[in-house]
Design a protein around this motif. Sequence first.
Motif, mmCIF file in Angstrom:
data_model
loop_
_atom_site.group_PDB
_atom_site.id
_atom_site.type_symbol
_atom_site.label_atom_id
_atom_site.label_comp_id
_atom_site.label_asym_id
_atom_site.label_seq_id
_atom_site.Cartn_x
_atom_site.Cartn_y
_atom_site.Cartn_z
ATOM 1 N N HIS A 351 0.979 -1.264 -0.362
ATOM 2 C CA HIS A 351 0.330 -0.383 0.299
ATOM 3 C C HIS A 351 0.840 1.367 0.142
ATOM 4 C CE1 HIS A 351 -3.685 -2.519 2.036
ATOM 5 N NE2 HIS A 351 -3.694 -2.400 0.718
ATOM 6 N N TYR A 352 1.633 1.462 0.671
ATOM 7 C CA TYR A 352 2.810 2.253 0.725
ATOM 8 C C TYR A 352 3.421 2.234 -0.647
ATOM 9 C CZ TYR A 352 6.590 5.622 1.686
ATOM 10 O OH TYR A 352 7.032 6.944 1.611
ATOM 11 N N ILE A 353 4.042 1.330 -1.065
ATOM 12 C CA ILE A 353 4.520 2.330 -2.144
ATOM 13 C C ILE A 353 4.157 2.248 -3.783
ATOM 14 C CG2 ILE A 353 6.231 0.483 -4.350
ATOM 15 C CD1 ILE A 353 7.819 0.809 -1.467
ATOM 16 N N GLU A 354 2.309 1.397 -3.343
ATOM 17 C CA GLU A 354 1.730 2.287 -4.837
ATOM 18 C C GLU A 354 1.159 3.522 -4.392
ATOM 19 O OE1 GLU A 354 0.027 -2.093 -6.614
ATOM 20 O OE2 GLU A 354 -0.750 -1.285 -4.624
ATOM 21 N N ASN A 355 0.365 3.091 -3.237
ATOM 22 C CA ASN A 355 -0.139 4.423 -2.807
ATOM 23 C C ASN A 355 0.191 5.695 -1.038
ATOM 24 O OD1 ASN A 355 -2.643 3.362 -4.466
ATOM 25 N ND2 ASN A 355 -3.237 2.944 -3.045
ATOM 26 N N GLU A 356 1.637 5.279 -0.637
ATOM 27 C CA GLU A 356 2.055 6.116 -0.405
ATOM 28 C C GLU A 356 0.794 5.942 1.282
ATOM 29 O OE1 GLU A 356 4.070 9.359 -0.907
ATOM 30 O OE2 GLU A 356 4.279 9.197 -3.421
ATOM 31 N N ASP A 357 0.743 4.891 1.254
ATOM 32 C CA ASP A 357 -0.636 4.520 2.596
ATOM 33 C C ASP A 357 0.403 4.277 3.629
ATOM 34 O OD1 ASP A 357 -2.589 6.138 1.108
ATOM 35 O OD2 ASP A 357 -3.655 4.379 0.341
ATOM 36 N N PHE A 358 0.296 4.753 4.588
ATOM 37 C CA PHE A 358 0.778 4.000 5.958
ATOM 38 C C PHE A 358 -0.072 3.623 7.100
ATOM 39 C CE2 PHE A 358 3.236 4.455 10.176
ATOM 40 C CZ PHE A 358 4.542 3.123 10.017
ATOM 41 N N THR A 359 -0.401 3.198 7.794
ATOM 42 C CA THR A 359 -0.984 2.519 8.885
ATOM 43 C C THR A 359 -0.687 3.448 10.047
ATOM 44 O OG1 THR A 359 -1.795 0.527 7.932
ATOM 45 C CG2 THR A 359 -2.199 0.272 9.914
ATOM 46 N N GLU A 360 -1.361 4.361 10.493
ATOM 47 C CA GLU A 360 -0.692 4.778 11.801
ATOM 48 C C GLU A 360 -0.949 4.110 12.848
ATOM 49 O OE1 GLU A 360 -2.797 8.544 14.307
ATOM 50 O OE2 GLU A 360 -1.262 9.370 12.161
ATOM 51 N N GLU A 361 -0.080 3.892 13.716
ATOM 52 C CA GLU A 361 0.033 2.561 15.018
ATOM 53 C C GLU A 361 -0.197 4.316 16.599
ATOM 54 O OE1 GLU A 361 2.275 0.126 17.856
ATOM 55 O OE2 GLU A 361 2.697 -0.102 15.518
ATOM 56 N N LYS A 362 -0.761 4.397 18.036
ATOM 57 C CA LYS A 362 -0.029 4.753 18.637
ATOM 58 C C LYS A 362 -0.154 3.993 19.548
ATOM 59 C CE LYS A 362 -3.474 7.536 21.289
ATOM 60 N NZ LYS A 362 -5.188 8.185 21.709
ATOM 61 N N ILE A 363 0.342 4.791 20.199
ATOM 62 C CA ILE A 363 1.487 4.198 21.369
ATOM 63 C C ILE A 363 1.126 4.927 22.501
ATOM 64 C CG2 ILE A 363 3.618 2.850 22.702
ATOM 65 C CD1 ILE A 363 3.158 1.524 19.540
ATOM 66 N N ARG A 364 0.631 3.964 23.706
ATOM 67 C CA ARG A 364 0.237 5.059 24.872
ATOM 68 C C ARG A 364 1.033 4.592 26.174
ATOM 69 N NH1 ARG A 364 -6.554 4.873 25.560
ATOM 70 N NH2 ARG A 364 -7.105 5.163 23.418
ATOM 71 N N PHE A 365 1.291 5.735 26.626
ATOM 72 C CA PHE A 365 2.725 5.587 27.800
ATOM 73 C C PHE A 365 1.709 6.216 29.129
ATOM 74 C CE2 PHE A 365 4.177 7.905 24.682
ATOM 75 C CZ PHE A 365 5.019 9.136 25.322
ATOM 76 N N GLY A 366 1.521 6.047 30.341
ATOM 77 C CA GLY A 366 0.712 7.556 31.485
ATOM 78 C C GLY A 366 -0.234 8.166 30.746
ATOM 79 N N VAL A 367 -0.353 9.238 30.762
ATOM 80 C CA VAL A 367 -1.757 9.636 30.455
ATOM 81 C C VAL A 367 -1.305 10.221 28.792
ATOM 82 C CG1 VAL A 367 -2.063 10.788 32.486
ATOM 83 C CG2 VAL A 367 -0.271 11.979 31.089
ATOM 84 N N GLU A 368 0.491 10.262 28.316
ATOM 85 C CA GLU A 368 0.627 10.686 26.910
ATOM 86 C C GLU A 368 0.770 9.631 26.115
ATOM 87 O OE1 GLU A 368 3.646 13.240 27.194
ATOM 88 O OE2 GLU A 368 4.441 11.874 29.001
ATOM 89 N N SER A 369 0.821 9.584 24.488
ATOM 90 C CA SER A 369 1.131 8.338 23.743
ATOM 91 C C SER A 369 1.831 9.389 22.044
ATOM 92 C CB SER A 369 -0.215 8.780 22.676
ATOM 93 O OG SER A 369 -1.107 10.000 22.504
ATOM 94 N N VAL A 370 2.367 9.132 21.536
ATOM 95 C CA VAL A 370 2.813 8.963 20.584
ATOM 96 C C VAL A 370 2.797 8.306 19.091
ATOM 97 C CG1 VAL A 370 4.365 6.608 20.734
ATOM 98 C CG2 VAL A 370 5.052 9.345 19.877
#
Length: 454
Positions: A351-370
């Motif tokens: 999907h990334y090579i063809e359409n530049e789509d990236f599946t976003e992932e959310k990493i939580r820690f404490g009250v924050e996230s990255v």
Amino acid sequence: MPRSKKGKRGYSKPGSLRQEVLQLQLSAKASLKGSKNGVKGESGASDDELMSDVLSHYSSASESTSVLEEGTGGEQVDEQTAQEETEDKLKQCIDNLMDKSAKTRLAGLESLRQAFSSRVLYDFLTERRLTVSDCLERSLKKGSGEEQAAAATVFALLCIQLGGGDEAEEGFKMLRPILTAILIDNSASIVARQSCARALGMCCYVSAAEDGEDLIKSLALLESVFMSSYPNREGTLPTPKPGGPGLHSAALQAWSLLVTLCPASRLTVLLDLHLPKLQACLQSSDVNYRIAVGETIALLVELGRDIEEEFEVEDSETLCQCLKSLATDGNKHRAKNDRRKQRSIFREVLHYIENEDFTEEKIRFGVESVYIDSWMRRRIYDAFKEIMESGVRHHLQFNPLLRDIFGLGPPLILDAAVKANKISRFEKHLFNSAAFKARTKQRNKVRDKRADVM
């Protein structure tokens, strides 16, 4: 030393508590005597109710003692005591690294690995970094393959703990020669060589990121390892040796981490050299190596598009056909979990090579996230996770180095009011994205400086 619970600190004295309960029991007995002839005592309570009152009073008195104990600075004392106990245990673990018994040394390394992964110990380690480095060097030079692997991992964690500053750079220059020697030694343990590859990549990334010469040496060293999996002149992939694909995967992933630091001029050379060869390695017989290759291809294409918007992969049609085949692979002779993992990864790559789509992932820690919203960000996060395992979330929360790398700012100091008023998910996403873009711009400036060296 255990603290004595004395009355002068506000605790109830154990003796006075027993006397009070004894008086209650005597009163209860007196009341019970008065009710033998069917007449209840003054309180009008039954036998069971009276005894229940005694037990209830004793229980509440005990609870009040416990509350008093906690409310008079006990928590601070407990925290300080726990800190001292932890440091004593760590000192013992460091002493164990110098023991004659290999079993004791291994146990010490494992304990340090767990401690370094799960806590931030900068102050403690700054004073003892040379001692720890000397012990790790001894284990790398004279230990078994298992001990060498453990020592390399602990060294990578030590560099992360030291925050990538001068102390970490000093340690890296000290141990890089022995890590290099083990990595290129064909007679050394495969497990030790894999661990050394990961340690070299991580230590160079955090401690020598702005040193172009160290970066070039580390890239070339790791290339020499995984390039042995490239096809020969006839286009045929070599027959993998036992443990070879695992070593190639470790070296390729460490190399791809360092590639994220390269200036545009160097990246262009690396893309031309490696992309065609890596495409051929997608036919490898090892599923984990195929996945590592696929993720590296996606990363290189992303970096190429960052340099030039119109960047295109040579013979992209053939590449996409290969990726589609891997993304829909139903080969029964492969393990079910391997097939599922492979299909998931290669769908993302395709999907990334063809359409530049990236599946976003959310990493939580404490009250924050990255947010992991690019292949570069995923490679960096995965590299830390491979070494720190579940402890990576704690370090994202408290380790200034990781917070700087992921654009999170200084560690948060939260009170109950702040925790109750969490910022919205969208606001956190915008903050993370803006911080990462700002960091990327800053790193690009550093890349320009390195370009002069490279």
